[in-house]
Design a protein around this motif. Structure first.
Motif, short mmCIF file in Angstrom:
data_model
loop_
_atom_site.label_atom_id
_atom_site.label_comp_id
_atom_site.label_asym_id
_atom_site.label_seq_id
_atom_site.Cartn_x
_atom_site.Cartn_y
_atom_site.Cartn_z
N ALA A 103 0.32 11.72 -10.16
CA ALA A 103 -0.50 12.93 -10.16
C ALA A 103 0.30 14.20 -9.95
N GLY A 104 1.53 14.06 -9.45
CA GLY A 104 2.30 15.24 -9.12
C GLY A 104 1.92 15.82 -7.76
N LEU A 105 1.39 14.96 -6.88
CA LEU A 105 1.03 15.36 -5.53
C LEU A 105 1.94 14.67 -4.53
N SER A 106 1.85 15.05 -3.27
CA SER A 106 2.67 14.44 -2.23
C SER A 106 1.79 13.85 -1.14
N ILE A 107 2.38 13.07 -0.27
CA ILE A 107 1.63 12.44 0.81
C ILE A 107 1.00 13.47 1.73
N SER A 108 1.56 14.65 1.80
CA SER A 108 1.00 15.70 2.65
C SER A 108 -0.32 16.23 2.10
N ASP A 109 -0.61 15.97 0.82
CA ASP A 109 -1.88 16.39 0.23
C ASP A 109 -3.03 15.47 0.62
N VAL A 110 -2.71 14.26 1.06
CA VAL A 110 -3.73 13.24 1.29
C VAL A 110 -4.45 13.48 2.61
N ASP A 111 -5.78 13.50 2.55
CA ASP A 111 -6.56 13.61 3.78
C ASP A 111 -7.74 12.63 3.81
N ALA A 112 -7.62 11.56 3.01
CA ALA A 112 -8.64 10.52 3.03
C ALA A 112 -8.02 9.23 2.49
N TYR B 98 0.61 3.88 9.03
CA TYR B 98 1.83 3.50 8.33
C TYR B 98 2.26 4.57 7.33
N LEU B 99 1.26 5.18 6.66
CA LEU B 99 1.57 6.22 5.67
C LEU B 99 1.93 7.55 6.32
N GLY B 100 1.50 7.74 7.56
CA GLY B 100 1.79 9.00 8.24
C GLY B 100 0.91 10.14 7.80
N VAL B 101 -0.37 9.86 7.55
CA VAL B 101 -1.30 10.91 7.15
C VAL B 101 -2.38 11.07 8.21
N GLU B 102 -3.11 12.17 8.12
CA GLU B 102 -4.29 12.40 8.96
C GLU B 102 -5.50 12.39 8.05
N SER B 103 -6.37 11.44 8.27
CA SER B 103 -7.48 11.24 7.35
C SER B 103 -8.77 11.81 7.92
N HIS B 104 -9.45 12.62 7.10
CA HIS B 104 -10.75 13.16 7.47
C HIS B 104 -11.90 12.29 6.98
N PHE B 105 -11.56 11.31 6.12
CA PHE B 105 -12.58 10.39 5.62
C PHE B 105 -11.90 9.04 5.38
N SER B 106 -12.34 8.03 6.12
CA SER B 106 -11.72 6.70 6.04
C SER B 106 -12.81 5.67 5.80
N GLU B 107 -12.50 4.72 4.93
CA GLU B 107 -13.56 3.80 4.51
C GLU B 107 -13.00 2.43 4.14
N VAL B 108 -13.72 1.38 4.55
CA VAL B 108 -13.48 0.03 4.07
C VAL B 108 -14.68 -0.37 3.22
N VAL B 109 -14.42 -0.83 2.02
CA VAL B 109 -15.49 -1.26 1.12
C VAL B 109 -15.37 -2.77 0.90
N ASP B 110 -16.46 -3.47 1.11
CA ASP B 110 -16.50 -4.92 0.97
C ASP B 110 -17.55 -5.29 -0.06
N LEU B 111 -17.24 -5.00 -1.32
CA LEU B 111 -18.16 -5.30 -2.41
C LEU B 111 -17.50 -6.17 -3.48
N TYR C 143 0.82 -1.21 0.00
CA TYR C 143 0.00 0.00 0.00
C TYR C 143 0.86 1.26 0.00
N SER C 144 1.95 1.22 0.71
CA SER C 144 2.85 2.37 0.73
C SER C 144 3.43 2.64 -0.66
N GLU C 145 3.83 1.57 -1.35
CA GLU C 145 4.40 1.73 -2.68
C GLU C 145 3.34 2.18 -3.68
N LEU C 146 2.15 1.62 -3.59
CA LEU C 146 1.07 2.05 -4.47
C LEU C 146 0.74 3.52 -4.25
N ALA C 147 0.71 3.95 -2.99
CA ALA C 147 0.44 5.35 -2.69
C ALA C 147 1.51 6.25 -3.30
#
Length: 398
Positions: free
Chosen positions: A43-52, A73-86, A32-36
């Motif tokens: 996209a030209g963004l950084s991990i500091s841009d991530v909030d979900a 593990y990624l070291g982010v602060e998430s304002h929206f977190s979700e697990v999808v089981d579909l 997951y870290s490598e995929l992120a």
């Protein structure tokens, strides 16, 4: 109708090349870290841009608190977190939920990630019990009592039943189903990372391949492999400043009606129709407006039902439709231009995400030798279970 306004866009994607024998055995968090990293770089963004952070339910390191484990593990602060089981619909569902959250103002930049670890389980772990784990046959379930004891195990038997019922109601030949597999293999030959990128097939090859569950041959069934993918969904404002053409999520719909094929309301009319109808209405687009159809294809019969229930052709006409159209990237109805899961490979729960990533690459003009001459709109459908969990999304390039 109320719905998405196209204010959320996919800005970057990443995908591990599907493989049956991985060169590197990633742990889940490493993957997951490598995929992120790859998707954010794209996209030209950084991990500091991530909030979900949105993901599936199959992290080896955590049976509970999956998003929190990845977020930590990624070291982010998430304002929206979700697990999808579909199941196979999870990829499209992650993107849909991310777009919804962004438009509601809950977050601005979301990482949607799926990864399968099926090929490197802990050697000390008990062996996989597919009747229990895939078939849902845990103690007390209807499947454990009424299906598995009679041999109704896993998905192939269910899709074979659907194929037989469809043929009984509407007429369907083996050659018509095989055409789907052959055209998608042609697409895979132009994809450098497809599992079957070096193996062309003919209709005769499909029909002469081993029968797995009548009427489905082995070349009509997905190739399980290992892999993963990530998609970055962000706000319209931020997407305009990224490296690639923004791909806006302009429509979406979801529908789940059952768990087991035993309880499927109608074998030949799937929940896809209600999901896609909502997506079409929300986007204002119609099937004739779509440049690329990216349709979940665990089996050839899945594609045929999807073509009908999404409105690309009338009910009962899918067999004729595929015979009258060229489904390759060179043809008049481009579909699953990466080869689909039948020929690109199905990386477990992450398999459905390949339909999203391919649509994005085509819309951004980055699909290499298989690039469509014109691609401004794409329809993506994800299918989970046995034609039971359906998510449709419609994407449009800026």
């Amino acid at each position: 109708m109320r719905g998405l306004r196209g204010e959320a866009a996919i800005a970057g994607v990443a995908e591990f090349a599907p493989t049956r024998k991985p060169e590197k055995l990633w742990m889940g968090l490493e993957a997951y870290s490598e995929l992120a990293r790859m998707a954010l770089d794209d996209a030209g963004l950084s991990i500091s841009d991530v909030d979900a952070v949105l993901t599936g339910n199959n992290l080896q390191e955590a049976q509970m608190f999956v998003p929190a484990t990845i977020i930590e593990y990624l070291g982010v602060e998430s304002h929206f977190s979700e697990v999808v089981d579909l199941g196979g619909a999870s990829g499209a569902a992650l993107v849909l939920r991310a777009a919804m959250a962004i438009e509601m103002g809950l977050c601005e930049t979301a990482l949607c990630m799926l990864y399968t670890q099926a090929h490197h389980r802990n050697p000390k772990a008990p062996p996989v019990n597919y009747a229990r784990d895939w078939g849902g046959g845990v103690w007390g379930s209807p499947q454990a009592e009424f299906e598995i004891p009679f041999g109704a195990v896993q998905g192939t038997y269910g899709y074979a039943m659907i194929a037989n019922r469809y043929a009984h109601e509407f007429g369907l030949t083996d050659e018509q189903r095989a055409k789907v597999a052959v055209d998608q293999r042609t697409n895979a030959l132009a994809h450098p990372h497809a599992v079957f990128r070096n193996t062309p097939i003919t209709t005769e090859d499909v029909l002469n391949s081993p029968m797995i569950c009548s009427p489905l041959h082995i070349l009509e069934i997905v190739m399980p492999c290992m892999g993963g993918a990530a998609v970055v969904v962000t706000s319209k404002e931020k997407a305009a400043k990224t490296k690639n053409r923004p791909v806006y999520v302009v429509g979406g719909g979801e529908n789940t009606t059952h768990r087991s094929v035993t309880y499927e309301p109608d074998f030949t009319h799937s929940p896809i129709k209600a999901a896609s109808d909502r997506a079409w209405a929300m986007s204002g687009l119609k099937p004739k407006d779509i440049d690329l159809a990216s349709l979940y294809d665990c089996y050839t019969i899945t594609v045929l039902l999807t073509l009908e229930d999404t409105g690309f052709c009338a009910k009962g006409e899918a067999g004729r439709f595929v015979m009258e159209h060229d489904l390759t990237y060179k043809g008049d109805f481009p579909m699953n231009t990466h080869g689909g899961q039948l020929s690109f490979g199905q990386a477990g729960i992450a398999g459905g995400m390949s339909h999203v990533t391919e649509a994005v690459l085509q819309l951004q003009g980055r699909a290499g030798d298989r690039q469509l001459r014109k691609c401004d709109t794409a329809f993506v459908n994800g299918n989970g279970g046995i034609m039971s969990e359906q998510v449709s999304i419609i994407l449009r390039g800026a």
